[in-house]
Design an enzyme around this catalytic site. Structure first.
Site, PDB file in Angstrom:
ATOM      1  CE  LYS A 215     -10.700   0.613  10.708  1.00 24.03           C
ATOM      2  NZ  LYS A 215      -9.951   0.956   9.760  1.00 24.03           N
TER       3      LYS A 215
ATOM      4  CG  ASN B  37      -0.494  -0.220   2.394  1.00 27.08           C
ATOM      5  OD1 ASN B  37       0.357   0.434   2.769  1.00 27.08           O
ATOM      6  ND2 ASN B  37      -0.524  -1.458   3.766  1.00 27.08           N
TER       7      ASN B  37
ATOM      8  N   PRO C  52      -3.378 -12.609  10.358  1.00 25.33           N
ATOM      9  CG  PRO C  52      -1.317 -12.638  11.829  1.00 25.33           C
ATOM     10  CD  PRO C  52      -2.008 -12.607  10.751  1.00 25.33           C
ATOM     11  CG  ASP C  53      -6.829  -6.505  13.973  1.00 23.29           C
ATOM     12  OD1 ASP C  53      -5.526  -5.604  14.333  1.00 23.29           O
ATOM     13  OD2 ASP C  53      -7.797  -5.952  13.403  1.00 23.29           O
ATOM     14  CB  ILE C  54      -0.398  -6.708  14.791  1.00 27.35           C
ATOM     15  CG1 ILE C  54      -0.584  -7.782  13.619  1.00 27.35           C
ATOM     16  CG2 ILE C  54       0.014  -7.079  15.754  1.00 27.35           C
ATOM     17  CD1 ILE C  54       0.904  -7.095  13.096  1.00 27.35           C
TER      18      ILE C  54
ATOM     19  CG  PHE D 193      -1.663   6.018  14.103  1.00 28.49           C
ATOM     20  CD1 PHE D 193      -1.300   4.805  15.080  1.00 28.49           C
ATOM     21  CD2 PHE D 193      -1.871   6.277  13.470  1.00 28.49           C
ATOM     22  CE1 PHE D 193      -1.067   5.583  15.668  1.00 28.49           C
ATOM     23  CE2 PHE D 193      -0.886   7.243  14.535  1.00 28.49           C
ATOM     24  CZ  PHE D 193      -0.452   7.182  15.815  1.00 28.49           C
TER      25      PHE D 193
ATOM     26  CE  LYS E 191       8.051 -12.396 -14.344  1.00 25.12           C
ATOM     27  NZ  LYS E 191       9.345 -12.016 -16.032  1.00 25.12           N
TER      28      LYS E 191
HETATM   29  N1  CTP Z   1      -4.044  -3.273  11.755  1.00 28.64           N
HETATM   30  C1  CTP Z   1      -3.028  -4.255  12.601  1.00 28.64           C
HETATM   31  N2  CTP Z   1      -3.121  -5.713  12.025  1.00 28.64           N
HETATM   32  C2  CTP Z   1      -4.097  -5.617  11.198  1.00 28.64           C
HETATM   33  C3  CTP Z   1      -4.802  -4.358  10.115  1.00 28.64           C
HETATM   34  C4  CTP Z   1      -4.538  -3.522  11.086  1.00 28.64           C
HETATM   35  O1  CTP Z   1      -2.647  -4.417  13.312  1.00 28.64           O
HETATM   36  N3  CTP Z   1      -3.944  -7.370  10.345  1.00 28.64           N
HETATM   37  C5  CTP Z   1      -4.124  -1.928  12.690  1.00 28.64           C
HETATM   38  C6  CTP Z   1      -2.676  -0.802  12.027  1.00 28.64           C
HETATM   39  O2  CTP Z   1      -1.616  -0.983  12.369  1.00 28.64           O
HETATM   40  C7  CTP Z   1      -3.856  -0.024  13.144  1.00 28.64           C
HETATM   41  C8  CTP Z   1      -5.497   0.162  12.699  1.00 28.64           C
HETATM   42  O3  CTP Z   1      -4.979  -1.842  12.610  1.00 28.64           O
HETATM   43  O4  CTP Z   1      -3.000   0.800  13.607  1.00 28.64           O
HETATM   44  C9  CTP Z   1      -6.417  -0.223  11.519  1.00 28.64           C
HETATM   45  O5  CTP Z   1      -6.090  -0.388  10.097  1.00 28.64           O
HETATM   46  P1  CTP Z   1      -7.296  -0.412   9.728  1.00 28.64           P
HETATM   47  O6  CTP Z   1      -6.253  -0.551   8.172  1.00 28.64           O
HETATM   48  O7  CTP Z   1      -7.978   1.301   9.445  1.00 28.64           O
HETATM   49  O8  CTP Z   1      -8.182  -1.296  10.229  1.00 28.64           O
HETATM   50  P2  CTP Z   1      -9.328  -2.589   9.980  1.00 28.64           P
HETATM   51  O9  CTP Z   1      -9.265  -3.415  10.468  1.00 28.64           O
HETATM   52  O10 CTP Z   1      -8.454  -3.294   8.547  1.00 28.64           O
HETATM   53  O11 CTP Z   1      -9.668  -1.948   9.054  1.00 28.64           O
HETATM   54  P3  CTP Z   1     -10.737  -1.683   7.614  1.00 28.64           P
HETATM   55  O12 CTP Z   1     -12.668  -2.623   8.122  1.00 28.64           O
HETATM   56  O13 CTP Z   1     -11.387  -0.188   7.645  1.00 28.64           O
HETATM   57  O14 CTP Z   1     -10.404  -2.461   6.684  1.00 28.64           O
END
Ligand code: CTP
Length: 405
Positions: free
Chosen positions: A338, A213, A306-308, A324, A289
């Site tokens: 959120k 991104n 994973p959502d860290i 953030f 490739k």
């Molecule tokens: N984040 C994270 N792990 C992920 C995705 C996001 O830790 N897999 C953290 C980012 O570092 C940031 C926060 O989550 O601090 C919000 O990121 P965002 O991309 O806006 O969250 P999403 O859950 O992906 O929300 P959306 O539904 O808008 O995609």
């Protein structure tokens, strides 16, 4: 502005040496204490009397002109907060990167374990010389060194090209920025461990392609720099190449970032999750490739990362966790939803639909939201200033909690 700061200016033998006289005045006007060391040959371009009058200090030239019980190169190095080498000739740069100390200035540079700003100036062919360029790259291996690159233009030797000393404003500004990033002995974050994530994660498709991104990592870097300047023990976990005086852990993918965050998690006091973590990665990364076929379409299967932020927020004990979010519409509505979903203590929200702030820009405008959904707006300004406001605001609301735990 520079009251109480000790700036040591090193002048080497280039025609731009006369410009260092004005640089001394710029620092003096801001109440800095300025001392000057010249290489003996620099005095072919400026006089000792001029420098003495402008700096209101004695000028160092000879290495063995010992007045004190302490060797000169140690006493100069002890006193100064920062050195500025202006102009820095190819000769002096070459000596510095090879550890040569054959005059007072090169000896002091070598003994100086604090930041040094180099402002090279020389003839274009000298600047382009492959060995000089190698030496410039070597200078950057020392994380304490910064370079203010020369400008292009008309040179004193009558040619056009790169090599002219950068503007004094730029050299002055860089010096102030570096001074501000030096950890303050009494900074309000002394004794705190702060972990910051930054940059966009990179998810491989095959050995030559990836999903990522537009995140520049600038906001996270600004947060890490500010926390470091306030005396914190900082760990920056980033996908970008960064030279810093604090610990930097370079990562690539979301899974790497998760591991790096886990390594620092237990001992962290504050965690700022400024990274743009990819929500998905490719299920089966190709080892070779991927070749084009006759098909007009290709299907990549993605699996959730994973959502860290959510994960560490669910496991936190004493840590204060700041997430953030970047939204392109309904900023506050999405952000408030959120923070509840992620379970972090604060959320910093910014609007990426605006062209004048966000991703690649040096500017931002954000809202800081807490768990009770109280919202503070931090108006549009440079990311470095936004970073300081976020940290100060979060600290003001939690500092006591942390100290009292
Ligand atoms: N984040 C994270 N792990 C992920 C995705 C996001 O830790 N897999 C953290 C980012 O570092 C940031 C926060 O989550 O601090 C919000 O990121 P965002 O991309 O806006 O969250 P999403 O859950 O992906 O929300 P959306 O539904 O808008 O995609």
């Amino acid at each position: 502005m520079l009251s109480g700061k000790n700036i040591l200016i090193g002048i080497t033998a280039g025609i731009a040496a006369y410009k260092s006289c004005e640089l001394i005045r710029m620092f003096k006007r801001q109440n800095a204490n300025v001392r000057v060391i010249c290489t003996p040959n620099a005095l072919n371009f400026v006089t000792k009397l001029t420098l003495q009058n402008l700096s209101q200090n004695e000028i160092g030239i000879e290495e063995f002109d010992v007045k004190d019980f302490k060797p000169e190169h140690i006493s100069y190095a002890d006193e100064a907060d920062i050195m500025v080498i202006c102009p820095a000739t190819a000769n002096t740069i070459g000596k510095v990167v090879n550890g040569i100390c054959d005059n007072l200035l090169t000896s002091v540079i070598s003994a100086f374990a604090k930041p040094i700003v180099f402002a090279p100036a020389m003839n274009t062919n000298m600047w382009n010389n492959v060995f000089v360029q190698e030496n410039i790259q070597k200078l950057l291996k020392n994380p304490m060194y910064s370079i203010v690159e020369p400008d292009s233009g008309y040179l004193a030797c009558g040619t056009e090209g790169k090599g002219r000393l950068a503007s004094l404003d730029k050299i002055y500004q860089t010096t102030v920025e570096v001074l501000n990033s030096i950890p303050k002995k009494n900074g309000f974050l002394q004794g705190k461990k702060i972990v910051v994530t930054a940059g966009g994660t990179v998810e491989d498709i095959d050995p030559v392609r990836y999903i990522s991104n537009y995140s520049s990592g600038k906001m996270g870097l600004a947060l890490a720099d500010y926390c470091n300047a306030q005396g914190a023990d900082v760990v920056l976990i980033t996908t970008k190449d960064i030279d810093a005086t604090y610990k930097v852990v370079k990562v690539k993918s979301a899974l790497d970032m998760l591991n790096a965050v886990n390594d620092e998690f237990e001992s962290a006091d504050y965690i700022f999750m400024a990274a743009a973590v990819a929500d998905f990665r490719v299920k089966n990364t190709a080892g070779q490739k991927i070749k084009k076929t006759n098909d007009d379409e290709i299907t990549l299967t993605l699996v959730k990362n994973p959502d860290i932020l959510k994960d560490i927020s669910s496991r936190k004990t004493h840590q204060i966790i700041v997430g953030f979010c970047a939204e392109s519409e309904n900023l506050l509505e999405y952000a408030k939803d959120k923070i509840k979903r992620k379970g972090c203590d604060f959320l910093v929200a910014n609007d990426i639909s605006r062209k004048d702030i966000g991703f690649s820009s040096d500017y931002n405008e954000v809202y800081l939201i807490n768990k009770n959904l109280d919202t503070v707006k931090i108006d549009r300004q440079e990311k470095s200033k936004i970073a300081s406001k976020i940290v100060e605001e979060v600290y003001a609301k939690t500092g006591c909690l942390q100290t009292c735990r």
